[in-house]
Design a protein around this motif. Structure first.
Motif, PDB file in Angstrom:
ATOM      1  N   GLY A 182     -63.556 -31.127   5.778  1.00 21.01           N
ATOM      2  CA  GLY A 182     -63.871 -31.954   6.948  1.00 21.01           C
ATOM      3  C   GLY A 182     -64.531 -31.123   8.037  1.00 21.01           C
ATOM      4  O   GLY A 182     -64.676 -29.898   7.923  1.00 21.01           O
ATOM      5  N   SER A 183     -64.913 -31.803   9.116  1.00 27.31           N
ATOM      6  CA  SER A 183     -65.736 -31.157  10.143  1.00 27.31           C
ATOM      7  C   SER A 183     -64.947 -30.145  10.980  1.00 27.31           C
ATOM      8  O   SER A 183     -65.519 -29.159  11.448  1.00 27.31           O
ATOM      9  N   THR A 184     -63.649 -30.357  11.173  1.00 28.48           N
ATOM     10  CA  THR A 184     -62.867 -29.394  11.973  1.00 28.48           C
ATOM     11  C   THR A 184     -62.599 -28.139  11.145  1.00 28.48           C
ATOM     12  O   THR A 184     -62.745 -27.015  11.642  1.00 28.48           O
ATOM     13  N   ALA A 185     -62.235 -28.335   9.882  1.00 26.67           N
ATOM     14  CA  ALA A 185     -62.044 -27.190   8.988  1.00 26.67           C
ATOM     15  C   ALA A 185     -63.356 -26.413   8.832  1.00 26.67           C
ATOM     16  O   ALA A 185     -63.337 -25.182   8.681  1.00 26.67           O
ATOM     17  N   ARG A 217     -58.264 -36.947  19.590  1.00 25.85           N
ATOM     18  CA  ARG A 217     -58.165 -38.331  19.080  1.00 25.85           C
ATOM     19  C   ARG A 217     -57.171 -38.463  17.938  1.00 25.85           C
ATOM     20  O   ARG A 217     -56.696 -39.556  17.637  1.00 25.85           O
ATOM     21  N   LYS A 218     -56.873 -37.352  17.256  1.00 24.20           N
ATOM     22  CA  LYS A 218     -56.052 -37.423  16.040  1.00 24.20           C
ATOM     23  C   LYS A 218     -54.560 -37.504  16.325  1.00 24.20           C
ATOM     24  O   LYS A 218     -53.772 -37.820  15.449  1.00 24.20           O
ATOM     25  N   SER A 219     -54.192 -37.165  17.565  1.00 27.83           N
ATOM     26  CA  SER A 219     -52.789 -37.127  17.923  1.00 27.83           C
ATOM     27  C   SER A 219     -52.315 -38.544  18.290  1.00 27.83           C
ATOM     28  O   SER A 219     -52.862 -39.158  19.201  1.00 27.83           O
ATOM     29  N   ASP A 249     -56.382 -26.720   7.839  1.00 32.50           N
ATOM     30  CA  ASP A 249     -57.027 -27.963   7.397  1.00 32.50           C
ATOM     31  C   ASP A 249     -57.067 -28.948   8.566  1.00 32.50           C
ATOM     32  O   ASP A 249     -56.382 -28.749   9.584  1.00 32.50           O
ATOM     33  N   GLY A 250     -57.833 -29.999   8.422  1.00 33.10           N
ATOM     34  CA  GLY A 250     -57.907 -31.045   9.440  1.00 33.10           C
ATOM     35  C   GLY A 250     -56.983 -32.198   9.087  1.00 33.10           C
ATOM     36  O   GLY A 250     -56.229 -32.149   8.109  1.00 33.10           O
ATOM     37  N   ALA A 251     -57.034 -33.257   9.882  1.00 35.40           N
ATOM     38  CA  ALA A 251     -56.246 -34.467   9.599  1.00 35.40           C
ATOM     39  C   ALA A 251     -56.911 -35.658  10.266  1.00 35.40           C
ATOM     40  O   ALA A 251     -57.698 -35.502  11.201  1.00 35.40           O
ATOM     41  N   ASP A 252     -56.577 -36.824   9.762  1.00 38.07           N
ATOM     42  CA  ASP A 252     -57.093 -38.062  10.367  1.00 38.07           C
ATOM     43  C   ASP A 252     -56.137 -38.599  11.427  1.00 38.07           C
ATOM     44  O   ASP A 252     -56.579 -39.199  12.399  1.00 38.07           O
ATOM     45  N   GLU A 253     -54.842 -38.388  11.225  1.00 34.05           N
ATOM     46  CA  GLU A 253     -53.838 -38.720  12.244  1.00 34.05           C
ATOM     47  C   GLU A 253     -52.687 -37.708  12.141  1.00 34.05           C
ATOM     48  O   GLU A 253     -52.331 -37.276  11.040  1.00 34.05           O
ATOM     49  N   ILE A 276     -51.790 -38.367   8.313  1.00 31.69           N
ATOM     50  CA  ILE A 276     -52.652 -39.078   7.360  1.00 31.69           C
ATOM     51  C   ILE A 276     -53.860 -38.182   7.137  1.00 31.69           C
ATOM     52  O   ILE A 276     -54.482 -37.717   8.102  1.00 31.69           O
ATOM     53  N   LYS A 277     -54.148 -37.924   5.862  1.00 32.25           N
ATOM     54  CA  LYS A 277     -55.308 -37.131   5.474  1.00 32.25           C
ATOM     55  C   LYS A 277     -56.063 -37.860   4.364  1.00 32.25           C
ATOM     56  O   LYS A 277     -55.560 -38.794   3.785  1.00 32.25           O
ATOM     57  N   GLY A 278     -57.287 -37.387   4.121  1.00 36.13           N
ATOM     58  CA  GLY A 278     -58.048 -37.949   3.008  1.00 36.13           C
ATOM     59  C   GLY A 278     -59.238 -38.785   3.426  1.00 36.13           C
ATOM     60  O   GLY A 278     -59.887 -39.399   2.586  1.00 36.13           O
ATOM     61  N   GLY A 279     -59.527 -38.778   4.745  1.00 31.87           N
ATOM     62  CA  GLY A 279     -60.708 -39.512   5.213  1.00 31.87           C
ATOM     63  C   GLY A 279     -61.971 -39.071   4.490  1.00 31.87           C
ATOM     64  O   GLY A 279     -62.870 -39.867   4.233  1.00 31.87           O
ATOM     65  N   GLY A 280     -62.008 -37.791   4.112  1.00 31.12           N
ATOM     66  CA  GLY A 280     -63.176 -37.258   3.396  1.00 31.12           C
ATOM     67  C   GLY A 280     -63.031 -37.371   1.881  1.00 31.12           C
ATOM     68  O   GLY A 280     -63.927 -36.967   1.141  1.00 31.12           O
ATOM     69  N   GLY A 281     -61.886 -37.858   1.415  1.00 30.91           N
ATOM     70  CA  GLY A 281     -61.706 -38.093  -0.022  1.00 30.91           C
ATOM     71  C   GLY A 281     -61.153 -36.906  -0.793  1.00 30.91           C
ATOM     72  O   GLY A 281     -61.070 -36.954  -2.020  1.00 30.91           O
ATOM     73  N   ALA A 282     -60.726 -35.835  -0.083  1.00 33.79           N
ATOM     74  CA  ALA A 282     -60.277 -34.624  -0.793  1.00 33.79           C
ATOM     75  C   ALA A 282     -58.756 -34.502  -0.803  1.00 33.79           C
ATOM     76  O   ALA A 282     -58.221 -33.416  -1.005  1.00 33.79           O
ATOM     77  N   GLU A 342     -63.588 -29.654  21.224  1.00 38.46           N
ATOM     78  CA  GLU A 342     -62.132 -29.623  20.977  1.00 38.46           C
ATOM     79  C   GLU A 342     -61.841 -29.120  19.557  1.00 38.46           C
ATOM     80  O   GLU A 342     -60.923 -28.330  19.344  1.00 38.46           O
ATOM     81  N   LYS A 343     -62.636 -29.577  18.598  1.00 33.73           N
ATOM     82  CA  LYS A 343     -62.448 -29.126  17.199  1.00 33.73           C
ATOM     83  C   LYS A 343     -62.658 -27.617  17.102  1.00 33.73           C
ATOM     84  O   LYS A 343     -61.885 -26.908  16.464  1.00 33.73           O
ATOM     85  N   GLU A 344     -63.719 -27.135  17.762  1.00 34.03           N
ATOM     86  CA  GLU A 344     -64.035 -25.716  17.678  1.00 34.03           C
ATOM     87  C   GLU A 344     -62.946 -24.871  18.330  1.00 34.03           C
ATOM     88  O   GLU A 344     -62.543 -23.827  17.804  1.00 34.03           O
ATOM     89  N   ARG A 398     -56.634 -32.457  -3.771  1.00 34.30           N
ATOM     90  CA  ARG A 398     -56.718 -30.989  -3.728  1.00 34.30           C
ATOM     91  C   ARG A 398     -56.083 -30.464  -2.446  1.00 34.30           C
ATOM     92  O   ARG A 398     -55.434 -29.417  -2.445  1.00 34.30           O
ATOM     93  N   GLU A 399     -56.286 -31.200  -1.354  1.00 38.19           N
ATOM     94  CA  GLU A 399     -55.694 -30.761  -0.080  1.00 38.19           C
ATOM     95  C   GLU A 399     -54.173 -30.728  -0.182  1.00 38.19           C
ATOM     96  O   GLU A 399     -53.529 -29.809   0.325  1.00 38.19           O
ATOM     97  N   LYS A 400     -53.601 -31.714  -0.868  1.00 39.25           N
ATOM     98  CA  LYS A 400     -52.130 -31.731  -0.960  1.00 39.25           C
ATOM     99  C   LYS A 400     -51.625 -30.652  -1.917  1.00 39.25           C
ATOM    100  O   LYS A 400     -50.603 -30.021  -1.658  1.00 39.25           O
TER     101      LYS A 400
HETATM  102  C1  5RP Z   1     -60.580 -34.797   4.227  1.00 35.33           C
HETATM  103  C2  5RP Z   1     -59.564 -34.715   5.309  1.00 35.33           C
HETATM  104  C3  5RP Z   1     -60.012 -34.179   6.620  1.00 35.33           C
HETATM  105  O1  5RP Z   1     -59.238 -33.088   6.948  1.00 35.33           O
HETATM  106  C4  5RP Z   1     -59.863 -35.266   7.638  1.00 35.33           C
HETATM  107  O2  5RP Z   1     -60.614 -36.397   7.230  1.00 35.33           O
HETATM  108  C5  5RP Z   1     -60.312 -34.810   9.031  1.00 35.33           C
HETATM  109  O3  5RP Z   1     -61.696 -34.597   9.040  1.00 35.33           O
HETATM  110  P1  5RP Z   1     -62.462 -34.197  10.375  1.00 35.33           P
HETATM  111  O4  5RP Z   1     -61.984 -32.839  10.770  1.00 35.33           O
HETATM  112  O5  5RP Z   1     -63.926 -34.233   9.979  1.00 35.33           O
HETATM  113  O6  5RP Z   1     -62.149 -35.243  11.408  1.00 35.33           O
HETATM  114  O7  5RP Z   1     -58.405 -35.041   5.160  1.00 35.33           O
HETATM  115  O8  5RP Z   1     -60.056 -35.358   3.061  1.00 35.33           O
END
Ligand code: 5RP
Length: 230
Positions: free
Chosen positions: A30-33, A123-125, A84-88, A96-102, A7-9, A105-107
């Motif tokens: 993140g992994s989707t980006a 899952r993010k929706s 970019d990706g997102a957590d929710e 909601i972003k920042g699960g990876g701690g970035a 799904e990410k790909e 810079r992302e904002k």
């Molecule tokens: C990193 C992020 C990522 O975009 C977010 O955590 C989603 O990551 P993934 O695509 O691996 O689920 O905000 O700070």
């Protein structure tokens, strides 16, 4: 069980349609980006000319590995598009972003972007933001006081730790508080409340910034704007 990697790909592949030659492109984290960066790298190696601005050190390493030329804010003050990706992601495309701690810079990159695309697996929706703990970047001095004030806003607050039980340190040498609200009824209001707390550098709520969300679902993608299905 859905194949979330697929799904990410799929979402990342769909986002490529929005990248035109000559564009300055924000490269998410993140992994989707990472799927997007790999696919964009394939195009670049076939002669497609763009320049990227990475949102993290890890992304800049990945982009270089894939042959994507990079630039920065000393050369450019706007980006045409960012992926970019997102957590929710909620129905209004607040994130909601920042699960990876970035998130900082992302904002910065997101707010300098003309067209922000979020790519994600299904899952993010979500209907409401908040089940995923909201990352808040804080300066290390007095983080405990900041944590108390966020607790007063209704969150369970945890200082993010590394695998070796040290406080996580961001690229700007700050810490992250992961703040579980369970349900964020009014994201805009929460942004304002967080902004008023001295010691908060930035938070992972992205309100009103996303132009398009591409969500992989099974073997298809859904393209969503804040108004609904694109
Ligand atoms: C990193 C992020 C990522 O975009 C977010 O955590 C989603 O990551 P993934 O695509 O691996 O689920 O905000 O700070």
């Amino acid at each position: 069980m859905p194949d979330y990697e697929k799904e990410k790909e799929l979402a990342a592949r769909e986002s490529l349609k929005y990248i035109q030659p000559g564009m300055t492109v924000g490269l998410g984290s993140g992994s989707t980006a990472a799927h997007f960066i790999r696919l964009l790298g394939e195009k670049v190696r076939n002669g497609f000319r763009i320049e990227g601005i990475p949102t993290s050190v890890r992304t800049s390493v990945l982009a270089r590995e894939h042959g994507i030329p990079l630039t920065d804010f000393s050369q450019r003050n706007r980006l045409d598009v960012t992926v970019d990706g997102a957590d929710e992601i909620d129905r209004a495309l607040n994130l909601i972003k920042g699960g990876g701690g970035a998130l900082l810079r992302e904002k910065i990159v997101a707010t300098a972007t003309d067209f922000l695309i979020i790519v994600a697996d299904s899952r993010k929706s979500v209907d409401n933001l908040g089940a995923f703990p909201l990352p808040v970047e804080v300066i290390p001095f007095g983080w405990e006081l900041v944590g108390e004030q966020i607790r007063d806003l209704g969150a369970v607050v945890k200082l993010r730790m590394t695998a070796t039980s040290q406080p996580f340190v961001t690229a700007q040498k700050n810490h992250i508080l992961d703040c579980r609200f369970e349900e964020i009824a009014d994201p805009e209001r929460l942004c304002e409340s967080l902004r008023r707390i001295t010691g908060v550098v930035e938070h992972g709520l992205f309100v009103g910034l996303t132009d398009l969300a591409i969500v992989g679902r099974g073997d298809k993608t859904e393209s969503l704007t804040a108004e609904g299905v694109a």
